[in-house]
Design a protein around this motif. Structure first.
Motif, PDB file in Angstrom:
ATOM      1  N   LYS A 210      46.294 -14.545 -32.305  1.00  0.00           N
ATOM      2  CA  LYS A 210      46.212 -13.848 -31.031  1.00  0.00           C
ATOM      3  C   LYS A 210      46.144 -12.344 -31.279  1.00  0.00           C
ATOM      4  O   LYS A 210      46.862 -11.807 -32.115  1.00  0.00           O
ATOM      5  CB  LYS A 210      47.451 -14.185 -30.189  1.00  0.00           C
ATOM      6  N   GLU A 211      45.252 -11.666 -30.560  1.00  0.00           N
ATOM      7  CA  GLU A 211      45.159 -10.210 -30.673  1.00  0.00           C
ATOM      8  C   GLU A 211      46.452  -9.568 -30.161  1.00  0.00           C
ATOM      9  O   GLU A 211      47.013 -10.008 -29.160  1.00  0.00           O
ATOM     10  CB  GLU A 211      43.980  -9.685 -29.849  1.00  0.00           C
ATOM     11  N   ILE A 212      46.922  -8.538 -30.853  1.00  0.00           N
ATOM     12  CA  ILE A 212      48.128  -7.825 -30.436  1.00  0.00           C
ATOM     13  C   ILE A 212      47.860  -6.327 -30.441  1.00  0.00           C
ATOM     14  O   ILE A 212      46.916  -5.862 -31.077  1.00  0.00           O
ATOM     15  CB  ILE A 212      49.341  -8.152 -31.343  1.00  0.00           C
ATOM     16  N   GLU A 216      52.433  -2.701 -32.265  1.00  0.00           N
ATOM     17  CA  GLU A 216      53.179  -3.889 -32.675  1.00  0.00           C
ATOM     18  C   GLU A 216      52.689  -4.413 -34.026  1.00  0.00           C
ATOM     19  O   GLU A 216      53.474  -4.774 -34.904  1.00  0.00           O
ATOM     20  CB  GLU A 216      53.032  -4.988 -31.607  1.00  0.00           C
ATOM     21  N   LEU A 217      51.373  -4.434 -34.186  1.00  0.00           N
ATOM     22  CA  LEU A 217      50.785  -4.885 -35.448  1.00  0.00           C
ATOM     23  C   LEU A 217      51.255  -4.029 -36.617  1.00  0.00           C
ATOM     24  O   LEU A 217      51.716  -4.542 -37.644  1.00  0.00           O
ATOM     25  CB  LEU A 217      49.260  -4.853 -35.361  1.00  0.00           C
TER      26      LEU A 217
END
Length: 326
Positions: A210-212, A216-217
């Motif tokens: 899922k893209e974040i 956060e990444l």
């Protein structure tokens, strides 16, 4: 004719503007697709006297047209990644040496001598297809590093983790360049506390995760690798230059590249620094195709000429660039 020396030797903003206008005139005369696009907008060398009046070719043209500014033989065709069945971009390159010089000089500008690094590449989704300009670049940087342990790692996380630890213990400078989801896979396999390693993410979950959001990444990657910052590379199939972020998602261009931020409601107008809009890229190394590309990326520019990537336009394709949803 404009030579490599003209744009790779740029050392001032005034020089950049002068050569950029010269490149525009050259590509208007020699790139039939770009000329037709400019004519449609009523733009030509007689009324384009400033950079902010140059037309920027929408990146989608690379999917349907052959974008070249000379009749020389094509030496390489770089293709974008895409979902199964999707139409991908094709970048016809008539002089690969310009691409090689572009990424070599840019790497030196931001990171110094490549021979001071062991280059470890974790780019499985790129390796598994043909025509990746990123793989071409990294493969050449691996060779130029001249280090016996430099190389690609597909899905062998254990071998890569052991090699990183071994090189760290030797005090060797490491550049670990990886696609986002694979770097997350690596730190899920093993946690690190790195002192001599630069982590460079090239963006993209490639449908694996899922893209974040970037904050956060990068926090997750910092904690997993035990480093203070995560570096990033902003490049794409349709360009022959890359911008680099040495941390916090703030990108800087090499001297022959720049970005302008266009108004999302009026593609021919630009927003002031600090405001978000569409990213237009000037890449003078693209002398043989088109140096003026209107991307589908959203971003904002700062007063010190750096910029951020904020995501992508709604309904745009998921392509092989450094894109995350913010």
């Amino acid at each position: 004719m404009i030579s490599q020396e003209d744009f790779f030797a740029i050392s001032s903003k005034k020089e950049f503007e002068k050569i950029t206008l010269k490149v525009f005139r050259y590509q208007y005369e020699n790139n039939k697709v770009y000329q037709a696009f400019c004519n449609h907008l009523g733009k030509n060398p007689s009324n384009v006297k400033q950079i902010n009046t140059i037309p920027f070719l929408p990146i989608q043209f690379f999917k349907s047209e052959t974008i070249v500014s000379n009749s020389n033989q094509v030496q390489a065709i770089f293709t974008s990644s895409g979902t199964t069945g999707a139409i991908t971009s094709q970048h016809f390159v008539t002089d690969v040496s310009i691409y090689e010089k572009s990424y070599t000089l840019a790497f030196t500008q931001f990171y110094g001598n490549i021979q001071e690094y062991c280059v470890l590449a974790l780019l499985p989704s790129y390796l598994e297809r043909e025509g990746s300009s990123l793989i071409y670049m990294v493969n050449d940087l691996i060779a130029k590093s001249n280090h016996k342990d430099s190389g690609f790692y597909l899905n062998n996380l254990e071998q890569l983790a052991n090699k990183i630890i071994e090189l760290e213990n030797e005090g060797q400078n490491i550049l670990l360049i990886g696609v986002t989801y694979a770097l997350l896979d690596l730190i899920e396999y093993k946690k690190f506390n790195l002192k001599n390693t630069i982590i460079m993410e090239t963006g993209g979950m490639k449908g694996k995760r899922k893209e974040i959001i970037r904050e956060e990444l990068h926090q997750t990657l910092c904690e997993g690798f035990g480093v203070n910052t995560i570096h990033s590379e902003y490049g794409m199939t349709e360009l022959l230059s890359q911008a680099y972020s040495l941390g916090n998602g703030i990108f800087e261009c090499p001297l022959w590249m720049d970005v302008l931020i266009r108004d999302t409601e009026d593609a021919l107008q630009y927003v002031e620094n600090g405001k978000s809009g569409g990213i237009n890229v000037i890449d003078l190394a693209n002398i043989n195709s088109c140096s003026f590309i209107a991307t589908q990326d959203l971003g904002k520019k700062h007063h010190n000429m750096t910029f951020e990537v904020l995501g992508r336009f709604d309904n745009s394709d998921i392509r092989g660039c450094n894109l995350m949803v913010y």
